[in-house]
Motif scaffolding. Structure first.
Motif, PDB file in Angstrom:
ATOM      1  N   LEU A 227       0.849  -1.176   0.000  1.00  0.00           N
ATOM      2  CA  LEU A 227       0.000   0.000   0.000  1.00  0.00           C
ATOM      3  C   LEU A 227       0.891   1.233   0.000  1.00  0.00           C
ATOM      4  CD1 LEU A 227      -2.773  -1.035   2.556  1.00  0.00           C
ATOM      5  CD2 LEU A 227      -2.955  -0.928   0.068  1.00  0.00           C
ATOM      6  N   LEU A 228       0.725   2.065  -1.013  1.00  0.00           N
ATOM      7  CA  LEU A 228       1.565   3.251  -1.163  1.00  0.00           C
ATOM      8  C   LEU A 228       0.670   4.486  -1.220  1.00  0.00           C
ATOM      9  CD1 LEU A 228       4.429   4.360  -1.555  1.00  0.00           C
ATOM     10  CD2 LEU A 228       4.089   4.082  -4.023  1.00  0.00           C
ATOM     11  N   TYR A 229       0.863   5.378  -0.266  1.00  0.00           N
ATOM     12  CA  TYR A 229       0.054   6.586  -0.149  1.00  0.00           C
ATOM     13  C   TYR A 229       0.857   7.770  -0.696  1.00  0.00           C
ATOM     14  CZ  TYR A 229      -2.562   3.649   3.096  1.00  0.00           C
ATOM     15  OH  TYR A 229      -3.278   2.613   3.660  1.00  0.00           O
ATOM     16  N   ILE A 230       0.243   8.514  -1.616  1.00  0.00           N
ATOM     17  CA  ILE A 230       0.913   9.683  -2.179  1.00  0.00           C
ATOM     18  C   ILE A 230       0.394  10.917  -1.452  1.00  0.00           C
ATOM     19  CG2 ILE A 230       1.487  10.931  -4.286  1.00  0.00           C
ATOM     20  CD1 ILE A 230       2.332   7.906  -4.183  1.00  0.00           C
TER      21      ILE A 230
ATOM     22  N   LEU B 115      -0.912   1.765  11.673  1.00  0.00           N
ATOM     23  CA  LEU B 115      -1.349   0.518  11.054  1.00  0.00           C
ATOM     24  C   LEU B 115      -0.161  -0.368  10.680  1.00  0.00           C
ATOM     25  CD1 LEU B 115      -3.585  -1.281  10.007  1.00  0.00           C
ATOM     26  CD2 LEU B 115      -3.619   0.073   7.889  1.00  0.00           C
ATOM     27  N   SER B 116       0.916   0.243  10.226  1.00  0.00           N
ATOM     28  CA  SER B 116       2.094  -0.551   9.853  1.00  0.00           C
ATOM     29  C   SER B 116       2.676  -1.294  11.055  1.00  0.00           C
ATOM     30  CB  SER B 116       3.164   0.344   9.228  1.00  0.00           C
ATOM     31  OG  SER B 116       3.752   1.206  10.192  1.00  0.00           O
ATOM     32  N   GLN B 117       2.556  -0.699  12.235  1.00  0.00           N
ATOM     33  CA  GLN B 117       3.026  -1.358  13.449  1.00  0.00           C
ATOM     34  C   GLN B 117       2.094  -2.507  13.836  1.00  0.00           C
ATOM     35  OE1 GLN B 117       5.934  -0.483  15.426  1.00  0.00           O
ATOM     36  NE2 GLN B 117       6.345   0.490  13.443  1.00  0.00           N
ATOM     37  N   GLU B 118       0.819  -2.314  13.618  1.00  0.00           N
ATOM     38  CA  GLU B 118      -0.160  -3.321  14.021  1.00  0.00           C
ATOM     39  C   GLU B 118      -0.132  -4.557  13.131  1.00  0.00           C
ATOM     40  OE1 GLU B 118      -3.995  -1.494  14.283  1.00  0.00           O
ATOM     41  OE2 GLU B 118      -3.424  -0.164  15.947  1.00  0.00           O
ATOM     42  N   ILE B 119       0.224  -4.403  11.854  1.00  0.00           N
ATOM     43  CA  ILE B 119       0.188  -5.551  10.933  1.00  0.00           C
ATOM     44  C   ILE B 119       1.578  -5.847  10.365  1.00  0.00           C
ATOM     45  CG2 ILE B 119      -2.225  -5.116  10.351  1.00  0.00           C
ATOM     46  CD1 ILE B 119      -1.236  -4.022   7.640  1.00  0.00           C
TER      47      ILE B 119
ATOM     48  N   HIS C 163      11.043  -6.161  -3.710  1.00  0.00           N
ATOM     49  CA  HIS C 163      12.336  -5.724  -3.193  1.00  0.00           C
ATOM     50  C   HIS C 163      12.218  -4.833  -1.957  1.00  0.00           C
ATOM     51  CE1 HIS C 163      14.424  -7.418  -6.636  1.00  0.00           C
ATOM     52  NE2 HIS C 163      13.581  -6.804  -7.442  1.00  0.00           N
ATOM     53  N   SER C 164      11.038  -4.267  -1.739  1.00  0.00           N
ATOM     54  CA  SER C 164      10.868  -3.318  -0.627  1.00  0.00           C
ATOM     55  C   SER C 164      10.321  -3.987   0.633  1.00  0.00           C
ATOM     56  CB  SER C 164       9.913  -2.196  -1.052  1.00  0.00           C
ATOM     57  OG  SER C 164       8.612  -2.702  -1.302  1.00  0.00           O
ATOM     58  N   GLN C 165      10.477  -5.297   0.748  1.00  0.00           N
ATOM     59  CA  GLN C 165       9.815  -6.054   1.812  1.00  0.00           C
ATOM     60  C   GLN C 165      10.208  -5.638   3.227  1.00  0.00           C
ATOM     61  OE1 GLN C 165      10.980 -10.234   1.855  1.00  0.00           O
ATOM     62  NE2 GLN C 165      12.850  -9.734   0.763  1.00  0.00           N
ATOM     63  N   TYR C 166      11.375  -4.988   3.394  1.00  0.00           N
ATOM     64  CA  TYR C 166      11.821  -4.621   4.744  1.00  0.00           C
ATOM     65  C   TYR C 166      11.610  -3.127   5.020  1.00  0.00           C
ATOM     66  CZ  TYR C 166      14.513  -5.524   9.012  1.00  0.00           C
ATOM     67  OH  TYR C 166      14.895  -5.687  10.313  1.00  0.00           O
ATOM     68  N   ILE C 167      10.785  -2.485   4.205  1.00  0.00           N
ATOM     69  CA  ILE C 167      10.492  -1.064   4.395  1.00  0.00           C
ATOM     70  C   ILE C 167       8.997  -0.909   4.612  1.00  0.00           C
ATOM     71  CG2 ILE C 167      10.535   1.240   3.349  1.00  0.00           C
ATOM     72  CD1 ILE C 167      12.963   0.342   1.763  1.00  0.00           C
ATOM     73  N   THR C 168       8.614  -0.438   5.790  1.00  0.00           N
ATOM     74  CA  THR C 168       7.199  -0.208   6.074  1.00  0.00           C
ATOM     75  C   THR C 168       7.051   0.909   7.100  1.00  0.00           C
ATOM     76  OG1 THR C 168       5.083  -1.306   6.532  1.00  0.00           O
ATOM     77  CG2 THR C 168       6.947  -1.893   7.959  1.00  0.00           C
ATOM     78  N   GLY C 169       5.940   1.616   7.012  1.00  0.00           N
ATOM     79  CA  GLY C 169       5.673   2.711   7.947  1.00  0.00           C
ATOM     80  C   GLY C 169       6.517   3.947   7.712  1.00  0.00           C
TER      81      GLY C 169
ATOM     82  N   LEU D 224       3.106  -0.721   4.253  1.00  0.00           N
ATOM     83  CA  LEU D 224       2.449   0.553   3.995  1.00  0.00           C
ATOM     84  C   LEU D 224       3.497   1.655   4.068  1.00  0.00           C
ATOM     85  CD1 LEU D 224       0.672  -1.143   6.405  1.00  0.00           C
ATOM     86  CD2 LEU D 224      -1.035   0.497   5.638  1.00  0.00           C
ATOM     87  N   ASN D 225       3.579   2.466   3.035  1.00  0.00           N
ATOM     88  CA  ASN D 225       4.534   3.563   3.012  1.00  0.00           C
ATOM     89  C   ASN D 225       3.922   4.795   2.366  1.00  0.00           C
ATOM     90  OD1 ASN D 225       7.180   2.406   4.082  1.00  0.00           O
ATOM     91  ND2 ASN D 225       6.624   0.885   2.529  1.00  0.00           N
ATOM     92  N   ILE D 226       4.537   5.917   2.643  1.00  0.00           N
ATOM     93  CA  ILE D 226       4.075   7.198   2.114  1.00  0.00           C
ATOM     94  C   ILE D 226       5.198   7.836   1.312  1.00  0.00           C
ATOM     95  CG2 ILE D 226       3.377   9.558   2.736  1.00  0.00           C
ATOM     96  CD1 ILE D 226       2.131   8.350   5.282  1.00  0.00           C
ATOM     97  N   LEU D 227       4.858   8.370   0.152  1.00  0.00           N
ATOM     98  CA  LEU D 227       5.787   9.209  -0.598  1.00  0.00           C
ATOM     99  C   LEU D 227       5.306  10.648  -0.536  1.00  0.00           C
ATOM    100  CD1 LEU D 227       6.783   7.200  -3.803  1.00  0.00           C
ATOM    101  CD2 LEU D 227       8.097   7.561  -1.713  1.00  0.00           C
ATOM    102  N   GLY D 228       6.231  11.547  -0.232  1.00  0.00           N
ATOM    103  CA  GLY D 228       5.913  12.965  -0.150  1.00  0.00           C
ATOM    104  C   GLY D 228       6.534  13.715  -1.311  1.00  0.00           C
TER     105      GLY D 228
END
Length: 257
Positions: A132-135, A164-168, A236-242, A175-179
């Motif tokens: 899940l990627l939030y812009i 949410l990223s901590q909970e799941i 490839h981004s499996q270890y990046i969340t929150g 889940l990540n955000i791009l700014g």
């Protein structure tokens, strides 16, 4: 690098313009299948003509009926990830806002993203995989002048995604955000125009001023942004969340930017 996206299914909001369109094009170039969502049917059909791998859903993501249409479109297929993206609230300084502006900003920036996440999450958790990627905006790291509604409301999404990223975290769903900073999109053109009107100078001068605020000295291209987005949507981004990551050409001056 092989991003391992061939024939994987993604949902992209705001897919017909700006950053959403750039991400859609980048996913298609990697062989992915995209469900493109936007409000204007003619623009969606124009986009669909560019690739046989694009499906379309017409509608406003803030409407419950559209969320239902998306779920029907996905059906029983595996959804690899979603780009949760849409336009933001109008540009204005604090003293020009009314409470009704804040109510609308909550609906346009916060509420529908939570509703869409809640709609998609059970399927992703059942799969034990999802991206899940939030812009959002660089304004969550450093406020942007005359964008108080965006500056404020987008921070709510940062708090939501981090929690949410901590909970799941062990679920396989990230889940990540791009700014995004200043990219060559219609949204930025609208901001240039607003600042031009407020300050009584040309749009060209405003554009140059914005570019000079970055370390790179230029306004970014949507493709610059999309290149990181599709990597975060990949295995490839499996270890990046929150995480909230700025894509801003060095606009944010803080050490944690």
């Amino acid at each position: 690098m092989d991003l391992q996206l061939d024939n994987k299914l993604f949902l992209v909001g705001g897919a017909t313009s700006g950053l959403g369109r750039a991400i859609t094009a980048a996913l298609i170039s990697e062989g992915a299948q995209v469900i493109a969502v936007a409000r204007t049917e003619s623009k969606l059909k124009e986009l669909q003509k560019t690739s046989g791998k694009i499906e379309i859903v017409v509608g406003n993501l803030s409407e419950e009926l559209v969320l239902e249409k998306i779920q029907v479109q996905i059906g029983d297929r595996i959804l690899t990830g979603a780009v949760i993206n849409s336009g933001g609230p109008p540009a204005m300084p604090v003293l020009d806002t009314k409470l009704s502006d804040w109510d609308e900003a909550y609906k346009s920036v916060v509420r529908w993203k939570i509703a869409l996440t809640q709609a998609l999450l059970p399927k992703l958790l059942e799969q034990n995989y999802g991206r899940l990627l939030y812009i959002e905006s660089v304004s969550v790291k450093q406020p942007v002048e005359n964008l108080v509604l965006s500056n404020s409301m987008r921070l709510a999404i940062v708090g939501y995604v981090k929690t949410l990223s901590q909970e799941i975290g062990t679920s396989g769903v990230t889940l990540n955000i791009l700014g995004p900073g200043y990219h060559a999109t219609q949204r930025m053109e609208n901001l240039f125009k607003k600042n031009s009107e407020l300050k009584g100078v040309s749009e060209a001068e405003i554009r140059s001023t914005f570019a000079k605020q970055t370390a790179t000295g230029r306004i970014g291209k949507p493709q610059d942004f999309a290149s990181l987005a599709i990597w975060l949507l990949s295995p490839h981004s499996q270890y990046i969340t929150g995480q909230t990551i700025s894509v801003d050409g060095g606009l944010v001056k803080g050490a944690m930017g």
